[in-house]
Design an enzyme around this catalytic site. Structure first.
Site, short mmCIF file in Angstrom:
data_model
loop_
_atom_site.label_atom_id
_atom_site.label_comp_id
_atom_site.label_asym_id
_atom_site.label_seq_id
_atom_site.Cartn_x
_atom_site.Cartn_y
_atom_site.Cartn_z
N PRO A 9 -4.27 -20.01 42.45
CG PRO A 9 -6.32 -19.10 41.85
CD PRO A 9 -5.63 -20.40 42.06
CG ASN A 10 -4.24 -14.21 43.59
OD1 ASN A 10 -3.55 -13.49 42.89
ND2 ASN A 10 -5.54 -14.36 43.44
NE ARG A 17 -3.68 -13.33 48.54
CZ ARG A 17 -4.54 -14.31 48.34
NH1 ARG A 17 -4.11 -15.56 48.20
NH2 ARG A 17 -5.83 -14.08 48.29
CE1 TYR A 22 -5.71 -16.31 51.89
CE2 TYR A 22 -5.48 -13.93 51.97
CZ TYR A 22 -6.18 -15.05 51.59
OH TYR A 22 -7.37 -14.92 50.91
CG ASN A 69 -4.60 -23.38 49.22
OD1 ASN A 69 -5.65 -22.99 48.72
ND2 ASN A 69 -3.97 -22.72 50.18
CB ALA A 72 -9.90 -17.82 43.96
CD GLU A 93 -11.04 -28.05 50.50
OE1 GLU A 93 -11.48 -26.97 50.10
OE2 GLU A 93 -11.76 -28.96 50.97
CG HIS A 95 -8.76 -23.55 51.79
ND1 HIS A 95 -8.60 -23.01 50.54
CD2 HIS A 95 -9.58 -24.61 51.66
CE1 HIS A 95 -9.32 -23.71 49.68
NE2 HIS A 95 -9.91 -24.69 50.34
NE ARG A 102 -11.22 -14.80 54.12
CZ ARG A 102 -10.33 -14.69 53.15
NH1 ARG A 102 -9.54 -15.70 52.86
NH2 ARG A 102 -10.22 -13.58 52.46
#
Length: 142
Positions: A9-10, A17, A22, A69, A72, A93, A95, A102
């Site tokens: 998502p996103n 963003r 990002y 990725n 969320a 994985e 990110h 964070r």
């Protein structure tokens, strides 16, 4: 090598963003970067904001390696974790941001124990590092 790139998502909103977390590239730009960097490999790309769509897609994958990725959903989705666990191919994985430095809720990671490796905090370079890992590890599996 057939490599699936799955984004959660996103990530379709990259370029709009927070650039500090990002970067400035869009998801399409990152995908094209992978194609241009790894010309000898075959890529499929999938992005969804919907957990069930991601689970359905992961369940049907037929590839040599996966870069995911989960965004969320990394921090919330047992369903995505379980779908990843089904497969025996290499899974990595990624990110864009450093999720370990964070917000506290981002430190919960439901998928880290069902992937072979994780790359994060290097923006689009995280994806390049992930594909390099898959390519190198795949050489030893054949």
């Amino acid at each position: 090598m057939k490599i699936a790139i799955v984004n959660g998502p996103n990530l379709n909103m990259l370029g709009k963003r927070n650039k500090d977390h990002y970067g400035t590239l869009t998801l399409d730009s990152i995908n094209q970067l992978l194609v241009d960097t790894f010309k000898e490999h075959e890529f499929t790309f999938f992005q969804s904001n919907h957990e069930g769509a991601l689970v359905d897609y992961i369940q049907t994958l037929d590839c040599d390696g996966l870069v995911i990725n989960a965004a969320a959903y990394t921090h919330t989705s047992v369903a995505i974790r379980d779908a990843l666990e089904i497969h025996s191919f290499l899974k990595v994985e990624v990110h864009l941001s450093d999720i370990n430095n964070r917000e506290d809720f981002r430190k919960t990671n439901f998928i880290k124990d069902v992937v072979n490796c994780s790359f994060f905090g290097k923006k689009e370079q995280s994806y390049i590092d992930a594909v390099n890992y898959l390519v190198e590890k795949n050489k030893f599996l054949k």
